[in-house]
Design a protein around this motif. Structure first.
Motif, PDB file in Angstrom:
ATOM      1  N   HIS A 165      18.410  -7.992 -25.544  1.00 46.39           N
ATOM      2  CA  HIS A 165      17.813  -9.326 -25.493  1.00 46.39           C
ATOM      3  C   HIS A 165      17.063  -9.088 -26.933  1.00 46.39           C
ATOM      4  O   HIS A 165      16.516  -8.168 -27.159  1.00 46.39           O
ATOM      5  CB  HIS A 165      16.949  -9.655 -24.540  1.00 46.39           C
ATOM      6  CG  HIS A 165      17.344  -9.831 -23.275  1.00 46.39           C
ATOM      7  ND1 HIS A 165      18.218 -10.565 -22.561  1.00 46.39           N
ATOM      8  CD2 HIS A 165      17.245  -8.567 -22.145  1.00 46.39           C
ATOM      9  CE1 HIS A 165      18.409 -10.101 -21.278  1.00 46.39           C
ATOM     10  NE2 HIS A 165      18.050  -9.039 -21.036  1.00 46.39           N
ATOM     11  N   TYR A 166      17.462 -10.319 -27.848  1.00 46.97           N
ATOM     12  CA  TYR A 166      16.683 -10.203 -29.354  1.00 46.97           C
ATOM     13  C   TYR A 166      15.701 -11.215 -29.236  1.00 46.97           C
ATOM     14  O   TYR A 166      15.814 -12.507 -29.064  1.00 46.97           O
ATOM     15  CB  TYR A 166      17.755 -10.406 -30.360  1.00 46.97           C
ATOM     16  CG  TYR A 166      18.702  -9.212 -30.480  1.00 46.97           C
ATOM     17  CD1 TYR A 166      18.532  -8.152 -31.167  1.00 46.97           C
ATOM     18  CD2 TYR A 166      20.027  -9.208 -29.662  1.00 46.97           C
ATOM     19  CE1 TYR A 166      19.246  -7.070 -31.441  1.00 46.97           C
ATOM     20  CE2 TYR A 166      20.642  -8.315 -29.911  1.00 46.97           C
ATOM     21  CZ  TYR A 166      20.696  -6.977 -30.675  1.00 46.97           C
ATOM     22  OH  TYR A 166      21.560  -6.141 -30.718  1.00 46.97           O
ATOM     23  N   ASN A 167      14.488 -10.673 -29.527  1.00 50.24           N
ATOM     24  CA  ASN A 167      13.201 -11.742 -29.790  1.00 50.24           C
ATOM     25  C   ASN A 167      13.100 -12.505 -28.827  1.00 50.24           C
ATOM     26  O   ASN A 167      12.238 -13.542 -28.972  1.00 50.24           O
ATOM     27  CB  ASN A 167      13.806 -12.595 -31.314  1.00 50.24           C
ATOM     28  CG  ASN A 167      13.985 -11.775 -32.445  1.00 50.24           C
ATOM     29  OD1 ASN A 167      13.395 -10.645 -32.667  1.00 50.24           O
ATOM     30  ND2 ASN A 167      15.217 -12.091 -33.182  1.00 50.24           N
ATOM     31  N   GLY A 168      13.345 -12.054 -27.674  1.00 53.27           N
ATOM     32  CA  GLY A 168      12.704 -12.938 -26.719  1.00 53.27           C
ATOM     33  C   GLY A 168      13.709 -12.799 -25.314  1.00 53.27           C
ATOM     34  O   GLY A 168      14.964 -12.109 -25.586  1.00 53.27           O
ATOM     35  N   TRP A 169      13.404 -13.438 -24.076  1.00 54.40           N
ATOM     36  CA  TRP A 169      14.428 -13.077 -23.215  1.00 54.40           C
ATOM     37  C   TRP A 169      15.690 -13.933 -23.259  1.00 54.40           C
ATOM     38  O   TRP A 169      16.847 -13.797 -22.900  1.00 54.40           O
ATOM     39  CB  TRP A 169      13.955 -13.251 -21.717  1.00 54.40           C
ATOM     40  CG  TRP A 169      14.671 -12.908 -20.538  1.00 54.40           C
ATOM     41  CD1 TRP A 169      15.315 -13.795 -19.793  1.00 54.40           C
ATOM     42  CD2 TRP A 169      14.874 -11.872 -20.071  1.00 54.40           C
ATOM     43  NE1 TRP A 169      16.207 -13.013 -18.818  1.00 54.40           N
ATOM     44  CE2 TRP A 169      15.945 -11.812 -19.230  1.00 54.40           C
ATOM     45  CE3 TRP A 169      14.483 -10.351 -20.511  1.00 54.40           C
ATOM     46  CZ2 TRP A 169      16.302 -10.688 -18.311  1.00 54.40           C
ATOM     47  CZ3 TRP A 169      15.082  -9.286 -19.771  1.00 54.40           C
ATOM     48  CH2 TRP A 169      15.861  -9.613 -18.799  1.00 54.40           C
TER      49      TRP A 169
END
Length: 169
Positions: A165-169
């Protein structure tokens, strides 16, 4: 062996040849373990090297899931030392990092090893505490049998893109 290859090809080894592992080699593995990161640079670990065949043969009576420990020519008991803590609560992470460093070093040196859990299981912790006369501030964390591998488990692709997950879910 390149580092990424070492990490990706390391496997738990539970069968060993009769070839001994010299103490100098064990000390090299422990140097790698002690090179692991630790919170506040505390290095809250102690290590018990077990190379006495009689003690090795009896380890399954203390820890029933130590496959191969009776046949490994050596084992290391990684312990947390609560007397070294300045930032309580991180010793488990620190000992985990030390254990993984030991496993990777063993693999890079052509040896086999397996992480067998001790902490937080009270019966196993008590068994090792009694077997090695550990003082109260020493917590047995993990037992790592070590030897020359008598098996070669295949590597497995454990990369799971769906778990990233990138930069958040």
């Amino acid at each position: 062996m390149q580092m990424l290859e070492t990490v990706l090809s390391r496997r738990s080894i539970r069968a060993y040849t009769d070839e001994p592992v010299p103490r100098e080699t064990i000390e090299g593995l422990l140097a790698a373990a002690m090179g692991a990161p630790s919170a506040a640079d505390e290095e809250p670990w102690q290590f018990i090297v077990i190379d006495d065949p009689h003690i090795l043969e009896n380890l399954p009576s203390v820890h029933p899931f130590t496959p191969g420990s009776g046949h490994a020519p050596a084992a290391v008991l990684i312990c947390g030392d609560l007397s070294l803590l300045r930032t309580p609560g991180f010793w488990v992470q620190d000992c985990s990092a030390a254990t993984e460093s030991l496993l990777l070093a063993a693999h890079a040196m052509g040896l086999g090893a397996v992480w067998t859990a001790v902490f937080p299981l009270e019966d196993r912790m008590l068994g090792f505490r009694i077997l090695f006369s550990l003082p109260d501030h020493i917590i047995p964390f993990a037992l790592v049998p070590i030897g020359h591998p008598a098996e070669e488990p295949p590597t497995a692709d454990r990369f799971r893109k769906e778990r990233i997950h990138y930069n958040g879910w």
